[in-house]
Design a protein around this motif. Structure first.
Motif, mmCIF file in Angstrom:
data_model
loop_
_atom_site.group_PDB
_atom_site.id
_atom_site.type_symbol
_atom_site.label_atom_id
_atom_site.label_comp_id
_atom_site.label_asym_id
_atom_site.label_seq_id
_atom_site.Cartn_x
_atom_site.Cartn_y
_atom_site.Cartn_z
ATOM 1 N N ILE A 207 -62.457 97.757 11.881
ATOM 2 C CA ILE A 207 -61.336 97.826 12.818
ATOM 3 C C ILE A 207 -60.725 96.446 12.958
ATOM 4 C CG2 ILE A 207 -60.672 98.270 15.211
ATOM 5 C CD1 ILE A 207 -62.893 100.366 15.339
ATOM 6 N N LEU A 208 -59.433 96.345 12.749
ATOM 7 C CA LEU A 208 -58.748 95.064 12.827
ATOM 8 C C LEU A 208 -58.598 94.624 14.284
ATOM 9 C CD1 LEU A 208 -55.945 95.588 10.148
ATOM 10 C CD2 LEU A 208 -57.822 93.931 10.028
ATOM 11 N N PRO A 209 -59.017 93.411 14.613
ATOM 12 C CA PRO A 209 -58.869 92.946 15.999
ATOM 13 C C PRO A 209 -57.420 92.836 16.440
ATOM 14 C CG PRO A 209 -59.614 91.160 14.558
ATOM 15 C CD PRO A 209 -59.703 92.425 13.771
ATOM 16 N N SER A 210 -56.500 92.730 15.489
ATOM 17 C CA SER A 210 -55.074 92.677 15.836
ATOM 18 C C SER A 210 -54.592 93.978 16.457
ATOM 19 C CB SER A 210 -54.235 92.362 14.591
ATOM 20 O OG SER A 210 -54.514 93.282 13.548
ATOM 21 N N SER A 211 -55.364 95.055 16.279
ATOM 22 C CA SER A 211 -54.947 96.346 16.826
ATOM 23 C C SER A 211 -55.472 96.603 18.237
ATOM 24 C CB SER A 211 -55.388 97.491 15.898
ATOM 25 O OG SER A 211 -56.802 97.604 15.833
ATOM 26 N N PHE A 212 -56.377 95.746 18.727
ATOM 27 C CA PHE A 212 -56.856 95.942 20.103
ATOM 28 C C PHE A 212 -56.876 94.658 20.918
ATOM 29 C CE2 PHE A 212 -60.703 95.284 17.530
ATOM 30 C CZ PHE A 212 -61.399 94.338 18.265
ATOM 31 N N CYS A 213 -56.595 93.504 20.309
ATOM 32 C CA CYS A 213 -56.517 92.240 21.044
ATOM 33 C C CYS A 213 -55.055 91.879 21.318
ATOM 34 C CB CYS A 213 -57.170 91.113 20.247
ATOM 35 S SG CYS A 213 -58.957 91.220 20.160
ATOM 36 N N CYS A 214 -54.818 91.272 22.455
ATOM 37 C CA CYS A 214 -53.455 90.899 22.859
ATOM 38 C C CYS A 214 -53.123 89.504 22.319
ATOM 39 C CB CYS A 214 -53.322 90.940 24.375
ATOM 40 S SG CYS A 214 -53.708 92.546 25.105
ATOM 41 N N ILE A 215 -52.953 89.416 21.011
ATOM 42 C CA ILE A 215 -52.757 88.119 20.362
ATOM 43 C C ILE A 215 -51.431 87.485 20.785
ATOM 44 C CG2 ILE A 215 -52.614 86.886 18.176
ATOM 45 C CD1 ILE A 215 -55.368 88.112 18.829
ATOM 46 N N LYS A 216 -50.361 88.244 20.710
ATOM 47 C CA LYS A 216 -49.050 87.690 21.063
ATOM 48 C C LYS A 216 -49.007 87.246 22.519
ATOM 49 C CE LYS A 216 -46.914 87.594 17.241
ATOM 50 N NZ LYS A 216 -46.618 86.241 16.693
ATOM 51 N N GLU A 217 -49.645 88.004 23.385
ATOM 52 C CA GLU A 217 -49.698 87.605 24.791
ATOM 53 C C GLU A 217 -50.549 86.353 24.956
ATOM 54 O OE1 GLU A 217 -50.349 90.589 27.772
ATOM 55 O OE2 GLU A 217 -49.688 92.172 26.425
ATOM 56 N N GLY A 218 -51.646 86.258 24.200
ATOM 57 C CA GLY A 218 -52.475 85.063 24.256
ATOM 58 C C GLY A 218 -51.716 83.826 23.815
ATOM 59 N N GLU A 219 -50.853 83.987 22.819
ATOM 60 C CA GLU A 219 -50.044 82.864 22.348
ATOM 61 C C GLU A 219 -49.043 82.412 23.404
ATOM 62 O OE1 GLU A 219 -50.127 84.026 17.561
ATOM 63 O OE2 GLU A 219 -48.301 84.319 18.747
ATOM 64 N N CYS A 220 -48.694 83.297 24.325
ATOM 65 C CA CYS A 220 -47.725 82.957 25.372
ATOM 66 C C CYS A 220 -48.254 81.911 26.353
ATOM 67 C CB CYS A 220 -47.317 84.210 26.154
ATOM 68 S SG CYS A 220 -46.274 85.351 25.239
ATOM 69 N N PHE A 221 -49.563 81.654 26.328
ATOM 70 C CA PHE A 221 -50.128 80.647 27.226
ATOM 71 C C PHE A 221 -50.029 79.238 26.632
ATOM 72 C CE2 PHE A 221 -52.584 84.585 28.250
ATOM 73 C CZ PHE A 221 -52.002 84.809 29.490
ATOM 74 N N PHE A 222 -49.526 79.146 25.405
ATOM 75 C CA PHE A 222 -49.310 77.858 24.755
ATOM 76 C C PHE A 222 -47.817 77.655 24.545
ATOM 77 C CE2 PHE A 222 -53.394 79.580 23.588
ATOM 78 C CZ PHE A 222 -54.264 78.512 23.789
ATOM 79 N N ARG A 223 -47.384 76.413 24.585
ATOM 80 C CA ARG A 223 -45.948 76.141 24.451
ATOM 81 C C ARG A 223 -45.421 76.567 23.094
ATOM 82 N NH1 ARG A 223 -47.823 71.610 27.215
ATOM 83 N NH2 ARG A 223 -47.964 70.372 25.298
ATOM 84 N N ASP A 224 -46.198 76.317 22.055
ATOM 85 C CA ASP A 224 -45.799 76.693 20.699
ATOM 86 C C ASP A 224 -46.995 76.504 19.781
ATOM 87 O OD1 ASP A 224 -45.911 73.872 20.264
ATOM 88 O OD2 ASP A 224 -43.786 73.700 20.778
ATOM 89 N N ALA A 225 -46.795 76.725 18.482
ATOM 90 C CA ALA A 225 -47.894 76.631 17.517
ATOM 91 C C ALA A 225 -48.447 75.217 17.435
ATOM 92 C CB ALA A 225 -47.421 77.098 16.138
ATOM 93 N N HIS A 226 -47.584 74.208 17.519
ATOM 94 C CA HIS A 226 -48.039 72.823 17.461
ATOM 95 C C HIS A 226 -48.952 72.503 18.646
ATOM 96 C CE1 HIS A 226 -44.888 70.932 14.545
ATOM 97 N NE2 HIS A 226 -45.440 72.029 14.072
ATOM 98 N N HIS A 227 -48.566 72.977 19.818
ATOM 99 C CA HIS A 227 -49.378 72.759 21.021
ATOM 100 C C HIS A 227 -50.753 73.386 20.846
ATOM 101 C CE1 HIS A 227 -50.089 73.805 25.526
ATOM 102 N NE2 HIS A 227 -50.669 72.659 25.217
ATOM 103 N N TYR A 228 -50.798 74.622 20.366
ATOM 104 C CA TYR A 228 -52.064 75.318 20.156
ATOM 105 C C TYR A 228 -52.941 74.573 19.151
ATOM 106 C CZ TYR A 228 -55.400 78.741 18.384
ATOM 107 O OH TYR A 228 -56.555 79.371 17.972
#
Length: 319
Positions: A207-228
């Motif tokens: 089972i792919l974790p992308s299908s049950f984890c809130c990845i996009k929402e988790g990324e919203c807690f960082f300013r951008d990819a560089h920040h992360y």
């Protein structure tokens, strides 16, 4: 030129603060956040090979699908423990873990694996502010790669950390779980209970974790990819503080610890390498590594090249 440069700087500043305010707004309007973890230093081996890790991934997906009221932002499965960052009611987090533990215990029993599950208990730490949430997500996403030098945070697959700011996962040729045959469903779930929602996707019977984890929402807690990525690769102090709080044996890789020690040497002793330090200074540095960076005796020996007897006298092993 000066006017244009000033205007560009102001625009960048506004962009930075706009992004930060957006992260704060999302954090304040999402709900309670938790770091769920189990004590690896007390538990026996849970996952010994790829097949067992694969079952663990499927079990995490199964349990997540049974608790849609919870949001899972990320998780990592280790040989003897697990980490997960969640949002929702505390009792739901505990109930989901209880389901995970019961089904894992049944699986290990059927496999004939003798594992003492008494110490496999979940602790929940409340995450109170945005920066703490960022640090906890990053800490979990780093956890797997520290196990072996052959991994990076983007190649350790037994979790969801590799999905963060990695759009390549969208190109994976997945299959919807509910389109599979009953036989395949039972093979994945290791159970006759194979009811799943339509969101669950599978690749190579996992089972792919992308299908049950809130990845996009988790990324919203960082300013951008560089920040992360900056937090993922350079926030040594935060890693060590979290590791000490969780009593986790995983903290910094040797390369990261050496980089941190070199920085200390340059800043405080005006030297470029730890090897150039006198013995008395090495002892002070060893104490800093132990107490501030949660470094092990073996790692201190590797980095500072101090005699083992000296290190053991400073930090005796607890028996």
């Amino acid at each position: 030129m000066e006017k244009g440069s000033s205007g560009t700087s102001a625009a960048c500043s506004r962009t930075f603060f706009d992004k930060e305010n957006q992260c704060e707004y999302y954090f304040n309007n999402t709900g309670l956040f938790w770091h769920l973890f189990t004590p690896g230093h007390l538990a026996g081996l849970l996952f010994r090979n790829d097949e067992e890790f694969g079952f663990g991934m499927n079990l995490m997906g199964f349990c997540a699908d049974r608790f849609p009221m919870l949001k899972i932002y990320t998780f990592e499965l280790m040989n003897n423990h697990l980490h997960s960052i969640l949002s929702g009611k505390k009792e739901y987090c505990e109930e989901m873990f209880d389901m995970f533990k019961a089904r894992l215990q049944r699986y290990l029993t059927i496999q004939g694996t003798e594992t003492d599950m008494k110490a496999f208990k979940a602790s929940l730490i409340h995450i109170a502010d945005l920066q703490a949430l960022r640090n906890e997500i990053v800490y979990v996403n780093r956890n797997g790669y520290l196990v072996k030098s052959s991994y990076t945070p983007y190649s350790y697959l037994w979790g969801a950390g590799w999905l963060y700011y990695n759009p390549i996962y969208k190109l994976l040729p997945s299959t919807t779980f509910n389109t599979l045959s009953i036989r395949d469903k039972r093979s994945i779930c290791r159970s006759r209970d194979v009811t799943m929602s339509d969101r669950i996707e599978v690749l190579n019977n996992i089972i792919l974790p992308s299908s049950f984890c809130c990845i996009k929402e988790g990324e919203c807690f960082f300013r951008d990819a560089h920040h992360y990525f900056n937090l993922l690769s350079k926030n040594y102090e935060a890693y060590s503080q979290i590791a000490k709080r969780l009593q986790d044996s995983v903290f910094l890789s040797d390369e990261e610890m050496y980089s941190a020690v070199k920085s200390i040497c340059s800043k405080h002793y005006n030297l470029s390498k730890p090897a150039l330090l006198p013995s008395t200074v090495k002892i002070d540095l060893a104490k800093k590594m132990h107490y501030e960076y949660n470094s092990s005796n073996k790692q201190i020996k590797r980095i500072l090249n101090l005699e083992e007897s000296i290190i053991e006298s400073l930090f005796p092993k607890v028996t």
